[in-house]
Design an enzyme around this catalytic site. Structure first.
Site, short mmCIF file in Angstrom:
data_model
loop_
_atom_site.label_atom_id
_atom_site.label_comp_id
_atom_site.label_asym_id
_atom_site.label_seq_id
_atom_site.Cartn_x
_atom_site.Cartn_y
_atom_site.Cartn_z
N SER B 47 38.53 35.61 42.50
CA SER B 47 38.63 36.03 43.89
C SER B 47 37.24 36.46 44.34
CB SER B 47 39.64 37.17 44.05
OG SER B 47 39.91 37.38 45.42
N GLU B 48 36.83 36.00 45.51
CA GLU B 48 35.44 36.14 45.96
C GLU B 48 34.97 37.59 46.02
OE1 GLU B 48 35.71 34.31 49.80
OE2 GLU B 48 36.52 36.09 50.75
N ASN B 49 35.92 38.53 46.17
CA ASN B 49 35.53 39.92 46.30
C ASN B 49 35.26 40.60 44.97
OD1 ASN B 49 38.38 39.52 46.10
ND2 ASN B 49 38.68 41.69 46.43
N GLY B 50 35.14 39.82 43.88
CA GLY B 50 34.59 40.41 42.68
C GLY B 50 35.47 40.51 41.46
N SER B 89 29.43 37.05 42.34
CA SER B 89 30.63 36.30 42.68
C SER B 89 30.27 34.96 43.33
CB SER B 89 31.50 37.12 43.63
OG SER B 89 32.69 36.44 43.91
#
Lengths: 222, 211
Positions: B47-50, B89
């Site tokens: 997930s792009e948020n880490g 990320s």
């Protein structure tokens, strides 16, 4: 002796001037420095440029800054979130300027600023509307867009723990933009869930204190 | 015309994700793909948020305010998970380390162009998020969407009319009516939702479907 601990949130935001360029950590509602933003509202600075991934939701955080008319410009990747009513209202009324930046380019522009890089080439957005007016280059048959570093006067951050040297650790997905933003602002200040009386374990530090100018305890989570 | 439900569509996409893949699921419908992975496969979700290793939704009352995915939904960690910051990320995405991304789209064109971040409505603020970084970095881009807009107008076009997210990068499109590959000649039929004919699906598609 080095001690970056601040007595309260008001002290942490006292130096923010009208028209400041402000980075605000967080993604969605994780890792947003809600306490520092509230203190900034009380402090009263206006005409701000806010650099953050989102443009706030409901009536909290960045949305509150927008509601109170403190923001002149938003630089972000995703302003439209569920409940981002204050952004939408100000945008539709033409009351704020918007610069949309692809999320990875936003992170890398901030990283470049913190790392002293003068610009970089990314394939992201090549051939699209977001590359218009930017320098491009073709390397080994692939198109790249030249992107510039993004600096800030102040970064408002949220972390899990800090020690008096400004070292930070994070919890879960609240890390997001906070570490990279710490490096790119002249003055980076973090509200933390818990100030540690003893030095943090160097093996567990995520953001080294050299990037952080102030830390303040704020245990509350919305 | 036979139309898959969103759940059936998610299950259809999940069938094509090989064991051992690193996968990014776009916000909205694609997030549901993780619920339908066939038994015996281990898929690691980014997930792009880490986070890599997104686990299932937590039980009610056990949500952690600082544990969310890109759709801002509460998540848990799967075994083998790791947290990281945003620059890392997007190095994973842009740097070609993720195998497959599943995205929603407004429009896909027969040359593989995708439009999924802005419309032509100036009052509607554009929101690009991580889509442009994903499409340049991830080698296999699956699009998952309804075959047409609500008013019946086609979303599979000869060329996109909305601002582009990426150029020539879509690998395969899964719709409620059919699965189509992006081949050198354009859309190539992989399969029809059982009961549909090529003629029926073609009538709802602006671009030519090659069989």
């Amino acid at each position: 002796m080095m001690d970056k601990r601040l007595p309260d949130l008001a002290t942490a935001v006292a130096r923010i001037e009208d028209g400041a360029r402000l980075m605000i950590g967080g993604f969605g509602s994780a890792g947003i420095p809600f306490g520092l933003i509230d203190a900034l509202l009380d402090h009263g600075a206006k005409g701000l440029t806010v650099i953050s991934n989102n443009a706030g939701a409901q009536e909290t955080g960045i949305a509150k800054l927008l509601k109170e008319g403190r923001v002149a410009k938003v630089i972000c990747s995703y302003p439209r979130s569920p409940g981002s009513i204050w952004f939408e209202r100000r945008y539709e009324a033409g009351e704020i300027e918007l610069e949309v930046v692809p999320q990875g380019t936003l992170a890398e522009r901030i990283r470049a600023a913190g790392a002293g890089i003068g610009g970089f080439l990314t394939p992201t957005a090549y051939g699209t509307l977001l590359a218009e007016g930017k320098e491009t280059r073709v390397i080994d048959g692939r198109g790249y867009v030249m992107e510039m570093p993004l600096h800030a006067d102040v970064a408002l951050l949220r972390a899990d723990r800090a020690d008096k040297w400004g070292n930070l650790t994070f919890h879960g997905t609240a890390r997001n933009f906070n570490p990279v933003m710490a490096s790119a602002a002249k003055y980076a200040v973090a509200e933390v869930r818990k100030l540690s009386d003893v030095p943090l374990d160097p093996e567990r530090v995520v953001t080294p204190g050299i990037f952080v100018q102030g830390v303040v305890e704020y245990g509350v989570r919305p | 015309m036979n139309s898959l439900t969103d759940a059936q569509l998610a299950a259809r996409v999940a069938r094509d994700i090989p064991d051992g893949s690193y996968v990014n699921l776009g916000i909205g419908k694609p997030t549901h793909v993780s619920s339908y992975v066939p038994e015996g496969r281990e898929i690691i979700y980014h997930s792009e948020n880490g986070i890599i290793g997104v686990g299932p939704t937590p039980p009610e009352g056990e949500e952690d305010f600082e544990m969310i995915d890109a759709s801002k939904r509460y998540i848990t960690t799967a075994p083998g998970a790791a947290f990281f910051e945003h620059a890392d990320s997007f190095a994973m995405m842009r740097g070609g380390h993720i195998d497959i991304a599943v995205l929603g789209a407004y429009q896909v064109a027969e040359n593989g162009d995708i439009a999924n971040w802005a419309t032509l409505d100036e009052k509607f603020p554009p929101a690009v998020g991580g889509a442009m970084d994903l499409v340049v970095g991830v080698p296999t881009i699956f699009v998952m969407m309804r075959h047409t807009n609500r008013d019946g107008t086609p979303k599979l076009l000869r060329s996109c009319t909305y601002p582009l997210t990426g150029l020539g990068i879509v690998s395969r499109v899964y719709t409620d009516l059919a699965v189509l590959d992006l081949a050198p000649e354009g859309f190539r039929l992989v399969e029809l939702t059982p009961g549909n004919t090529l003629e029926e699906v073609q009538a709802l598609t602006d671009a030519k479907i090659h069989s």
